[in-house]
Design an enzyme around this catalytic site. Structure first.
Site, PDB file in Angstrom:
ATOM      1  N   TYR A 190       6.385  31.886 -29.089  1.00  0.00           N
ATOM      2  CA  TYR A 190       5.244  30.983 -28.890  1.00  0.00           C
ATOM      3  C   TYR A 190       5.712  29.699 -28.200  1.00  0.00           C
ATOM      4  O   TYR A 190       6.703  29.090 -28.616  1.00  0.00           O
ATOM      5  CB  TYR A 190       4.630  30.677 -30.258  1.00  0.00           C
ATOM      6  CG  TYR A 190       3.334  29.887 -30.274  1.00  0.00           C
ATOM      7  CD1 TYR A 190       2.508  29.774 -29.163  1.00  0.00           C
ATOM      8  CD2 TYR A 190       2.918  29.256 -31.440  1.00  0.00           C
ATOM      9  CE1 TYR A 190       1.320  29.064 -29.213  1.00  0.00           C
ATOM     10  CE2 TYR A 190       1.721  28.547 -31.505  1.00  0.00           C
ATOM     11  CZ  TYR A 190       0.927  28.456 -30.379  1.00  0.00           C
ATOM     12  OH  TYR A 190      -0.248  27.757 -30.432  1.00  0.00           O
ATOM     13  N   CYS A 191       4.998  29.302 -27.141  1.00  0.00           N
ATOM     14  CA  CYS A 191       5.179  28.014 -26.486  1.00  0.00           C
ATOM     15  C   CYS A 191       6.639  27.839 -26.027  1.00  0.00           C
ATOM     16  O   CYS A 191       7.191  28.733 -25.395  1.00  0.00           O
ATOM     17  CB  CYS A 191       4.721  26.898 -27.419  1.00  0.00           C
ATOM     18  SG  CYS A 191       4.535  25.283 -26.625  1.00  0.00           S
ATOM     19  N   VAL A 192       7.280  26.709 -26.354  1.00  0.00           N
ATOM     20  CA  VAL A 192       8.650  26.500 -25.908  1.00  0.00           C
ATOM     21  C   VAL A 192       9.589  27.510 -26.562  1.00  0.00           C
ATOM     22  O   VAL A 192      10.649  27.840 -26.003  1.00  0.00           O
ATOM     23  CB  VAL A 192       9.102  25.047 -26.195  1.00  0.00           C
ATOM     24  CG1 VAL A 192       9.236  24.784 -27.678  1.00  0.00           C
ATOM     25  CG2 VAL A 192      10.413  24.732 -25.482  1.00  0.00           C
ATOM     26  N   GLY A 243       8.871  30.529 -26.660  1.00  0.00           N
ATOM     27  CA  GLY A 243       8.801  31.623 -25.702  1.00  0.00           C
ATOM     28  C   GLY A 243       9.669  31.370 -24.485  1.00  0.00           C
ATOM     29  O   GLY A 243      10.288  32.291 -23.944  1.00  0.00           O
TER      30      GLY A 243
END
Length: 616
Positions: free
Chosen positions: A333-335, A337
């Site tokens: 998820y997000c950073v 990722g």
């Protein structure tokens, strides 16, 4: 609902006069203390000073552009004079008792002017229209300027901040709700508000982190982050949580969740009815999750490569000890990722790509071509200022980061709370999502400065060999691991018109899905709520516009679509003969260290920085 405030028809009694005098004295004392607090914060950090300098130069460039275009300047001045004349005429007619239609009305999604007085009281109606006409003029003027697109983006953002700060709703005498409240409480709302403002200033790093919720109503591991599990591994940077199964049998391949370390993991496990973690456990996955440490000055030298080695790679090694499985499915998820993409590319380059059976990226930037409004804070000058601040401290205070992110949605995440908390003197309601939003994390100097420069400024992750980790040049184009990308249509942090281009990079099979809503609600979207919907497209054309043109809208949550992708493609095997008895934490080679959610997620910024004693 009443209209605007009215002066009392009878003189105030002696008792009322004394009450008002006492309140004014109290307000004076609170205001004096507030000024002392503000004066002690007058010297901005290098990061803040660079933002102010960039803002000043942006407006100076806009002024030069405007002066070089006399026609635009004349048209703007003429329109402003015409609007003022029409507004004056309307005001005269309204004061005479005539019903008049407004010249301009706020957008339907603008909740600032919901009080009835804005449309029924001539005084407030004139103030609102004056403000909206001015706001409209500023927006259109910037749109018409012939300037560089990046400068126009910055100008639009800075002007929006100033214009929204000037809203009449933000001042006592021009907000009808606040005026009524002030008269009803004899000014106690202002006394309470000033007290709360000083408390919030004391708990802020730069700017002010307005209190968004009743923090006493929540406790991590008590009524949020409560999915049962155990910490089975830890190092300086992570605790690894293994969740307790809820099914008799589970899929053979474990699932590792890599959340962001900007804010805490429990946005994915906020409460039981919207917990992605619980839903995954209930589907039959053996779920592991990385809980990142909230770092302080001691972690200043931890790098992006360290986050990779001590994060996903160490977690995968620990999972092999716990389950005996040499490969995992990754959900990021997000950073988290962005780190996961780096990790998968690194494993591919070191011939260990098979350790990852599939990888999922939720709202993840890999191609940083369009970072959105956050890009205003990430030009060369501002990044240099951030680097200097972190070099001195060893970290970026997460409260400063939270303040910056709140300014991306300033009316919803700043000014609405400013009005309620400090002008109305109200106590914020209990809301778990906003509790999470204010439970921030610091960012290490060695990692965050590198991330801002290599990803946001230089966009090097998309370049073959553009990133080197522990002596290994990585290339996302060589990744053959099956990938699932899910982004959200209204995301203002990881804009989908950028995340889409990350999906075009791997050479392995890729599925791209676009959810409704934004960065959080569009991802944390449990099926039973049947909200937002999502778009799918079996093809991956060259542009996100082409993808959207050929996409099909589906009702409900994307979660079941992802589960079907996992099962239909064999990334988890549903054959009853291939399932394994549910794995309990501590049954493998790893022993239980402590119950979930563990110590790391409970560490607050004030505790990490020694501002208050640690409770862990």
């Amino acid at each position: 609902m009443q209209s605007g405030w009215k002066m009392p028809s009878q003189p105030l009694s002696q008792q009322d006069m004394e009450a008002w005098k006492a309140q004014l004295d109290d307000i004076s004392e609170q205001y004096k203390g507030l000024l002392e607090d503000l004066l002690s914060r007058m010297a901005p950090s290098e990061a803040a000073d660079s933002v102010y300098s960039d803002m000043r130069e942006s407006f100076e460039a806009a002024a030069r552009s405007l002066m070089s275009n006399p026609n635009l300047l004349w048209q703007t001045q003429s329109r402003l004079m015409q609007d003022q004349w029409l507004l004056w005429q309307q005001g005269v007619r309204a004061m005479a008792g005539e019903q008049v239609a407004p010249l301009v009305t706020p957008p339907k999604n603008d909740r600032r002017f919901k009080d009835e007085a804005w449309t029924t009281d001539p005084y407030y109606m004139a103030i609102m229209q004056q403000y909206l006409l001015f706001s409209q003029m500023v927006e259109e003027l910037i749109n018409d300027l012939d300037v560089d697109p990046t400068l126009k983006r910055n100008l639009t953002f800075y002007a929006r901040q100033l214009v929204n700060a000037m809203s009449p709703t933000n001042f006592v005498s021009t907000n009808p709700e606040v005026m009524r409240r002030t008269l009803e409480t004899k000014g106690q709302n202002l006394v309470d508000g000033l007290t709360r403002l000083r408390e919030d200033l004391a708990n802020s790093a730069e700017g002010i982190n307005v209190r968004m919720t009743d923090r006493s109503a929540f406790g991590v591991g008590e009524n949020i982050a409560v999915t049962p599990g155990s910490v089975v591994y830890e190092n300086e940077l992570i605790q690894l949580i293994q969740y307790t199964p809820t099914t008799e049998n589970t899929f053979k391949t474990p699932l590792l969740i890599v959340p962001p370390w900007i804010n805490k993991y429990y946005i994915l496990d906020l409460r039981q009815d919207n917990s992605l973690v619980k839903w995954l456990v209930d589907q039959g996955h053996t779920v592991f999750l990385i809980s990142w440490r909230n770092p302080g000055p001691e972690q200043r030298d931890i790098t992006w490569a360290d986050y990779m080695q001590m994060g996903p790679i160490s977690a995968m090694e620990a999972i092999e000890q716990a389950c005996g499985e040499k490969s995992v499915n990754l959900l990021s998820y997000c950073v988290g990722g962005t780190l996961t993409a780096s990790t998968v590319a690194y494993l591919t380059s070191t011939r260990r790509g098979r350790k990852v059976k599939s990888v999922t990226y939720m709202a993840t930037l890999q191609d940083f071509r369009d970072p959105g409004d956050i890009g205003v804070f990430l030009n060369e000058r501002v990044v240099q200022g951030i680097e200097q601040t972190m070099q001195m401290k060893g970290y970026l205070d997460g409260r400063s980061m939270a303040y910056t992110f709140n300014l991306l949605r300033e009316n919803d995440l700043f000014w609405s709370f400013y009005i309620n908390n400090y002008l109305k003197g109200e106590t914020p309601a209990a809301f778990d999502l906003l509790y999470w939003n204010t439970d921030g994390t610091n960012l290490t100097a060695g990692t965050h400065a590198w991330y801002l420069r290599h990803m946001y400024l230089e966009n090097r992750l998309v370049e073959p060999g553009g990133i080197e980790l522990d002596g290994v040049k990585i290339d996302l184009r060589k990744v053959s691991t099956p990938s699932y990308f899910v982004s959200t249509k209204e995301d203002h942090i990881a804009k989908w018109n950028s995340t889409y281009y990350g999906a075009l990079l791997p050479k392995g099979p890729v599925t791209f899905v676009l959810g409704g809503s934004g960065h959080i609600a569009g991802i944390v979207n449990p099926p039973h709520k049947n909200k937002y919907g999502y778009w799918t497209n079996d093809t991956l054309p060259e542009t996100h516009e082409e993808w959207m043109e050929g996409a099909t809208f589906n009702e409900g949550s994307w979660w079941p679509h992802w589960q079907a992708w996992m099962t239909d493609n064999g990334y988890v095997d549903t054959d009853p003969k291939k399932l394994v008895p549910a794995r309990q934490p501590g049954e493998g080679e790893l022993t239980v260290i402590e119950p979930a959610p563990g110590r790391y997620v409970r560490m607050t910024i004030p505790e990490v920085l020694g501002e208050i004693p640690s409770s862990t």
